[in-house]
Design a protein around this motif. Structure first.
Motif, PDB file in Angstrom:
ATOM      1  N   TYR A  42       9.285  -4.537  54.228  1.00 23.55           N
ATOM      2  CA  TYR A  42       8.781  -3.453  53.369  1.00 23.55           C
ATOM      3  C   TYR A  42       7.524  -3.885  52.619  1.00 23.55           C
ATOM      4  N   ARG A  43       6.600  -4.417  53.368  1.00 26.68           N
ATOM      5  CA  ARG A  43       5.347  -4.870  52.770  1.00 26.68           C
ATOM      6  C   ARG A  43       4.635  -3.748  52.010  1.00 26.68           C
ATOM      7  N   GLY A  44       4.686  -2.523  52.542  1.00 26.62           N
ATOM      8  CA  GLY A  44       4.002  -1.408  51.901  1.00 26.62           C
ATOM      9  C   GLY A  44       4.591  -1.008  50.564  1.00 26.62           C
ATOM     10  N   GLN A  45       5.797  -1.479  50.261  1.00 26.79           N
ATOM     11  CA  GLN A  45       6.462  -1.124  49.008  1.00 26.79           C
ATOM     12  C   GLN A  45       6.201  -2.139  47.894  1.00 26.79           C
ATOM     13  N   ILE A  46       5.534  -3.240  48.227  1.00 25.28           N
ATOM     14  CA  ILE A  46       5.297  -4.291  47.235  1.00 25.28           C
ATOM     15  C   ILE A  46       3.865  -4.210  46.735  1.00 25.28           C
ATOM     16  N   ASN A  47       3.729  -3.925  45.457  1.00 23.69           N
ATOM     17  CA  ASN A  47       2.420  -3.843  44.822  1.00 23.69           C
ATOM     18  C   ASN A  47       1.881  -5.253  44.564  1.00 23.69           C
ATOM     19  N   ILE A  48       0.566  -5.409  44.635  1.00 20.64           N
ATOM     20  CA  ILE A  48      -0.038  -6.729  44.451  1.00 20.64           C
ATOM     21  C   ILE A  48       0.255  -7.290  43.047  1.00 20.64           C
ATOM     22  N   VAL A  49       0.073  -6.447  42.012  1.00 18.56           N
ATOM     23  CA  VAL A  49       0.243  -6.916  40.636  1.00 18.56           C
ATOM     24  C   VAL A  49       1.713  -7.002  40.257  1.00 18.56           C
ATOM     25  N   THR A  50       2.451  -5.893  40.418  1.00 16.77           N
ATOM     26  CA  THR A  50       3.852  -5.857  39.991  1.00 16.77           C
ATOM     27  C   THR A  50       4.787  -6.462  41.025  1.00 16.77           C
ATOM     28  N   GLY A  51       4.251  -6.840  42.172  1.00 14.56           N
ATOM     29  CA  GLY A  51       5.068  -7.461  43.211  1.00 14.56           C
ATOM     30  C   GLY A  51       4.731  -8.917  43.423  1.00 14.56           C
ATOM     31  N   TRP A  52       3.701  -9.175  44.208  1.00 17.12           N
ATOM     32  CA  TRP A  52       3.351 -10.553  44.562  1.00 17.12           C
ATOM     33  C   TRP A  52       2.984 -11.392  43.346  1.00 17.12           C
ATOM     34  N   PHE A  53       2.054 -10.885  42.534  1.00  9.48           N
ATOM     35  CA  PHE A  53       1.619 -11.654  41.361  1.00  9.48           C
ATOM     36  C   PHE A  53       2.772 -11.833  40.376  1.00  9.48           C
ATOM     37  N   HIS A  54       3.509 -10.769  40.134  1.00  5.90           N
ATOM     38  CA  HIS A  54       4.648 -10.804  39.210  1.00  5.90           C
ATOM     39  C   HIS A  54       5.669 -11.850  39.651  1.00  5.90           C
ATOM     40  N   HIS A  55       6.003 -11.872  40.935  1.00  5.70           N
ATOM     41  CA  HIS A  55       7.027 -12.792  41.426  1.00  5.70           C
ATOM     42  C   HIS A  55       6.572 -14.248  41.336  1.00  5.70           C
ATOM     43  N   VAL A  56       5.342 -14.502  41.739  1.00  6.88           N
ATOM     44  CA  VAL A  56       4.826 -15.873  41.688  1.00  6.88           C
ATOM     45  C   VAL A  56       4.743 -16.342  40.239  1.00  6.88           C
ATOM     46  N   LEU A  57       4.291 -15.459  39.355  1.00  9.06           N
ATOM     47  CA  LEU A  57       4.177 -15.803  37.935  1.00  9.06           C
ATOM     48  C   LEU A  57       5.546 -16.164  37.362  1.00  9.06           C
ATOM     49  N   TYR A  58       6.555 -15.368  37.673  1.00  7.35           N
ATOM     50  CA  TYR A  58       7.888 -15.621  37.134  1.00  7.35           C
ATOM     51  C   TYR A  58       8.534 -16.861  37.726  1.00  7.35           C
ATOM     52  N   LEU A  59       8.206 -17.180  38.950  1.00  2.99           N
ATOM     53  CA  LEU A  59       8.687 -18.436  39.515  1.00  2.99           C
ATOM     54  C   LEU A  59       8.224 -19.614  38.648  1.00  2.99           C
ATOM     55  N   GLY A  60       6.956 -19.570  38.240  1.00  4.24           N
ATOM     56  CA  GLY A  60       6.405 -20.621  37.402  1.00  4.24           C
ATOM     57  C   GLY A  60       6.979 -20.611  35.995  1.00  4.24           C
ATOM     58  N   ILE A  61       7.138 -19.418  35.409  1.00  8.47           N
ATOM     59  CA  ILE A  61       7.670 -19.305  34.052  1.00  8.47           C
ATOM     60  C   ILE A  61       9.101 -19.857  33.981  1.00  8.47           C
ATOM     61  N   ILE A  62       9.912 -19.491  34.964  1.00 10.66           N
ATOM     62  CA  ILE A  62      11.304 -19.958  34.977  1.00 10.66           C
ATOM     63  C   ILE A  62      11.367 -21.467  35.150  1.00 10.66           C
ATOM     64  N   GLU A  63      10.542 -21.987  36.045  1.00 14.47           N
ATOM     65  CA  GLU A  63      10.536 -23.432  36.268  1.00 14.47           C
ATOM     66  C   GLU A  63      10.147 -24.161  34.981  1.00 14.47           C
ATOM     67  N   TYR A  64       9.159 -23.653  34.307  1.00 21.73           N
ATOM     68  CA  TYR A  64       8.711 -24.263  33.051  1.00 21.73           C
ATOM     69  C   TYR A  64       9.812 -24.191  31.996  1.00 21.73           C
ATOM     70  N   ALA A  65      10.481 -23.036  31.903  1.00 25.90           N
ATOM     71  CA  ALA A  65      11.546 -22.857  30.915  1.00 25.90           C
ATOM     72  C   ALA A  65      12.693 -23.832  31.167  1.00 25.90           C
ATOM     73  N   ILE A  66      13.054 -24.019  32.420  1.00 33.26           N
ATOM     74  CA  ILE A  66      14.143 -24.941  32.744  1.00 33.26           C
ATOM     75  C   ILE A  66      13.768 -26.371  32.377  1.00 33.26           C
ATOM     76  N   ARG A  67      12.560 -26.762  32.715  1.00 31.88           N
ATOM     77  CA  ARG A  67      12.128 -28.129  32.436  1.00 31.88           C
ATOM     78  C   ARG A  67      11.992 -28.403  30.938  1.00 31.88           C
ATOM     79  N   GLN A  68      11.707 -27.351  30.173  1.00 27.99           N
ATOM     80  CA  GLN A  68      11.592 -27.502  28.724  1.00 27.99           C
ATOM     81  C   GLN A  68      12.927 -27.277  28.006  1.00 27.99           C
ATOM     82  N   LYS A  69      13.986 -27.059  28.792  1.00 33.02           N
ATOM     83  CA  LYS A  69      15.328 -26.800  28.243  1.00 33.02           C
ATOM     84  C   LYS A  69      15.372 -25.502  27.454  1.00 33.02           C
TER      85      LYS A  69
END
Length: 249
Positions: A100-127
């Motif tokens: 469903y590539r056509g259903q994923i928006n660049i900002v609210t989809g791809w960028f949002h997901h990649v950004l949150y991957l980083g935020i969560i990783e940072y949060a875990i490492r910082q406890k």
């Protein structure tokens, strides 16, 4: 005593969660052939799980009448659910790229997901996984919208709008302001102080590991800043929701 899951356990959580979500998608997707419905299957599953996982943290927060410092860390639950959410983000991107590539928006989809991957990783490492877990109650309106997409008869625009406002606008604003206050800022992990030995010819710095030699813990404003950065996206979504009400009226 609550312990943070080991690195091996966290990796296993991501892999097993990813496999479970992908399997669930392929098992359920034949029943929802429409592309839009297809794209909401694992999002609905994930938002439901994350909403329930946030319950103990929200309970602490409400029981303490809005005191974020009273929220217990629950590292087993916080880290595990955070890793699960990372698995969801990876699964949604990989499955979406194929089905469903056509259903994923660049900002609210791809960028949002990649950004949150980083935020969560940072949060875990910082406890700070518990801070993220407290905030994941904001996944409730996503669950409501997902159910409405999969089962149109359950759709209630007013219920979705109210749940969105209460969680992603009001609650988001309150905890964002709370974490800016010095007394509420999450502590950063303690680091050993560095010293030099007098008996070493090169006087190389060495870390002291005794309890009295640890650097003082400092509250961090980073969680509040991250919440601030995410808020405009939530506000724009809510504005779009209100425009939808106006258009239908």
């Amino acid at each position: 005593m609550a312990l943070v899951p080991s690195t091996q356990t966290q990796c296993s959580t991501v892999l097993l969660s990813y496999a479970a979500l992908v399997s669930a998608y392929y098992a359920i997707s034949p029943h929802f052939p429409a592309p839009k419905q297809n794209s909401w299957i694992i999002t609905t599953i994930s938002s439901c799980i994350m909403t329930f996982a946030s319950a103990p943290f929200v309970w602490d927060y409400l029981s303490a009448r809005g005191d974020v410092t009273a929220v217990r860390t629950f590292p087993e639950l916080a880290v595990t659910s955070s890793r699960f959410f990372q698995a969801y983000l990876l699964a949604d991107m990989s499955i979406g790229a194929v089905h469903y590539r056509g259903q994923i928006n660049i900002v609210t989809g791809w960028f949002h997901h990649v950004l949150y991957l980083g935020i969560i990783e940072y949060a875990i490492r910082q406890k700070w996984a518990y801070v993220f877990s407290l905030a994941t109650c904001m996944e409730f309106p996503t669950f409501v919208l997902g159910l409405a997409t999969l089962f149109p008869r359950l759709r209630s625009n007013i219920f979705f709008a109210v749940s969105f406002f209460l969680t992603r606008i009001l609650f988001h604003s309150i905890i964002c302001i709370a974490y800016y206050l010095p007394k509420n800022r999450p502590l950063t992990p303690m680091e050993p102080l560095m010293t030099t030995t007098t008996h070493s010819p090169l006087s190389m710095p060495m870390a002291l590991t005794s309890p009295t030699s640890l650097a003082p813990e400092l509250g961090s404003v980073v969680p509040a800043v991250l919440l601030t950065c995410v808020f405009p996206l939530h506000a724009s979504w809510f504005l779009g929701c209100l425009k939808g009400f106006k258009k239908r009226a």
